[in-house]
Design a protein around this motif. Structure first.
Motif, PDB file in Angstrom:
ATOM      1  N   MET A  77      34.484  21.970  25.476  1.00 34.00           N
ATOM      2  CA  MET A  77      35.674  21.580  26.212  1.00 34.00           C
ATOM      3  C   MET A  77      35.959  22.660  27.350  1.00 34.00           C
ATOM      4  O   MET A  77      35.455  23.789  27.014  1.00 34.00           O
ATOM      5  N   LYS A  78      36.518  22.478  28.388  1.00 37.28           N
ATOM      6  CA  LYS A  78      37.126  23.276  29.430  1.00 37.28           C
ATOM      7  C   LYS A  78      38.348  22.886  29.590  1.00 37.28           C
ATOM      8  O   LYS A  78      39.002  21.724  29.660  1.00 37.28           O
ATOM      9  N   LEU A  79      39.224  23.808  29.515  1.00 39.25           N
ATOM     10  CA  LEU A  79      40.737  23.869  30.116  1.00 39.25           C
ATOM     11  C   LEU A  79      41.186  24.347  30.983  1.00 39.25           C
ATOM     12  O   LEU A  79      40.686  25.663  31.160  1.00 39.25           O
ATOM     13  N   GLU A  80      42.073  23.889  31.715  1.00 37.54           N
ATOM     14  CA  GLU A  80      42.517  24.651  33.018  1.00 37.54           C
ATOM     15  C   GLU A  80      43.315  25.938  32.480  1.00 37.54           C
ATOM     16  O   GLU A  80      44.325  25.784  31.780  1.00 37.54           O
ATOM     17  N   ALA A  81      43.483  26.841  33.211  1.00 34.95           N
ATOM     18  CA  ALA A  81      44.226  28.073  32.790  1.00 34.95           C
ATOM     19  C   ALA A  81      45.589  27.852  33.410  1.00 34.95           C
ATOM     20  O   ALA A  81      45.950  27.101  34.156  1.00 34.95           O
ATOM     21  N   GLY A  82      46.422  28.331  32.442  1.00 36.24           N
ATOM     22  CA  GLY A  82      47.846  28.261  32.682  1.00 36.24           C
ATOM     23  C   GLY A  82      48.606  26.982  32.023  1.00 36.24           C
ATOM     24  O   GLY A  82      49.435  27.021  31.200  1.00 36.24           O
ATOM     25  N   THR A  83      48.008  25.641  32.272  1.00 36.84           N
ATOM     26  CA  THR A  83      48.602  24.669  31.757  1.00 36.84           C
ATOM     27  C   THR A  83      47.593  23.924  30.358  1.00 36.84           C
ATOM     28  O   THR A  83      48.306  23.352  29.834  1.00 36.84           O
ATOM     29  N   PHE A  84      46.523  24.435  30.334  1.00 39.62           N
ATOM     30  CA  PHE A  84      45.736  24.299  29.397  1.00 39.62           C
ATOM     31  C   PHE A  84      45.082  22.717  29.249  1.00 39.62           C
ATOM     32  O   PHE A  84      45.079  22.130  28.421  1.00 39.62           O
ATOM     33  N   ASP A  85      45.395  21.953  30.522  1.00 36.74           N
ATOM     34  CA  ASP A  85      44.894  20.668  30.641  1.00 36.74           C
ATOM     35  C   ASP A  85      43.438  20.670  30.365  1.00 36.74           C
ATOM     36  O   ASP A  85      42.779  21.460  30.946  1.00 36.74           O
ATOM     37  N   ILE A  86      42.966  19.559  29.751  1.00 32.75           N
ATOM     38  CA  ILE A  86      41.640  19.291  29.544  1.00 32.75           C
ATOM     39  C   ILE A  86      40.987  18.805  30.806  1.00 32.75           C
ATOM     40  O   ILE A  86      41.332  17.942  31.456  1.00 32.75           O
ATOM     41  N   VAL A  87      39.882  19.706  31.286  1.00 28.69           N
ATOM     42  CA  VAL A  87      39.127  19.377  32.452  1.00 28.69           C
ATOM     43  C   VAL A  87      37.976  18.650  32.029  1.00 28.69           C
ATOM     44  O   VAL A  87      37.460  17.694  32.736  1.00 28.69           O
ATOM     45  N   ARG A  88      37.490  19.036  30.869  1.00 24.29           N
ATOM     46  CA  ARG A  88      36.028  18.519  30.452  1.00 24.29           C
ATOM     47  C   ARG A  88      36.403  18.442  28.984  1.00 24.29           C
ATOM     48  O   ARG A  88      36.565  19.343  28.141  1.00 24.29           O
ATOM     49  N   LEU A  89      35.721  17.450  28.198  1.00 22.21           N
ATOM     50  CA  LEU A  89      35.764  17.177  27.052  1.00 22.21           C
ATOM     51  C   LEU A  89      34.520  16.334  26.428  1.00 22.21           C
ATOM     52  O   LEU A  89      34.487  15.292  26.994  1.00 22.21           O
ATOM     53  N   GLU A  90      33.566  17.067  25.917  1.00 19.26           N
ATOM     54  CA  GLU A  90      32.228  16.379  25.631  1.00 19.26           C
ATOM     55  C   GLU A  90      31.953  16.344  23.870  1.00 19.26           C
ATOM     56  O   GLU A  90      32.016  17.533  23.465  1.00 19.26           O
ATOM     57  N   ARG A  91      31.948  15.431  23.286  1.00 15.45           N
ATOM     58  CA  ARG A  91      31.544  15.446  21.759  1.00 15.45           C
ATOM     59  C   ARG A  91      30.007  15.517  21.754  1.00 15.45           C
ATOM     60  O   ARG A  91      29.605  15.014  22.087  1.00 15.45           O
ATOM     61  N   GLU A  92      29.911  16.522  20.787  1.00 16.87           N
ATOM     62  CA  GLU A  92      28.420  16.767  20.316  1.00 16.87           C
ATOM     63  C   GLU A  92      28.200  16.025  19.267  1.00 16.87           C
ATOM     64  O   GLU A  92      28.692  15.488  18.514  1.00 16.87           O
ATOM     65  N   HIS A  93      26.657  15.363  19.513  1.00 14.16           N
ATOM     66  CA  HIS A  93      25.973  14.486  18.827  1.00 14.16           C
ATOM     67  C   HIS A  93      25.676  15.168  17.361  1.00 14.16           C
ATOM     68  O   HIS A  93      25.080  16.136  17.407  1.00 14.16           O
ATOM     69  N   ASP A  94      25.759  14.418  16.243  1.00 14.23           N
ATOM     70  CA  ASP A  94      25.098  15.024  15.189  1.00 14.23           C
ATOM     71  C   ASP A  94      23.514  14.659  14.970  1.00 14.23           C
ATOM     72  O   ASP A  94      23.057  14.048  15.420  1.00 14.23           O
TER      73      ASP A  94
END
Length: 93
Positions: A76-93
């Protein structure tokens, strides 16, 4: 005694004011950027129990292999300061 032009005195005064007003903004940004513990705390509140690393990357926090109780892992990638999710990618097993 040296005489300094009125323009030079005003320019110096204006520059001093701008620097004084911008210093707290830079301090806050640096404090937020340099504190991965705040990101770790936020990740725990989001339900993540572990991760491989937390890294500052061009204005964002990058988190690799963040894992939840159910075993699912995410990048994932979080925005600085607010910690809002910018990108969320689930890894496959």
């Amino acid at each position: 005694m040296n005489k300094v032009s009125r323009f030079a005195r005003r320019a110096f005064a204006a520059t001093a004011v701008v620097v004084a007003l911008s210093a707290p903004a830079f301090a806050t940004h640096r404090e937020m950027r340099d504190d991965p513990a705040a990101v770790a705390d936020h990740l725990h509140r989001m339900g993540f129990i572990s991760w491989r690393y937390i890294k500052w990357d061009h204005g964002y926090w990058k988190i690799e292999d963040a894992r939840r109780d159910n075993g699912h892992e995410y990048d994932m990638k979080l925005e600085a300061g607010t910690f809002d999710i910018v990108r969320l990618e689930r890894e496959h097993d």
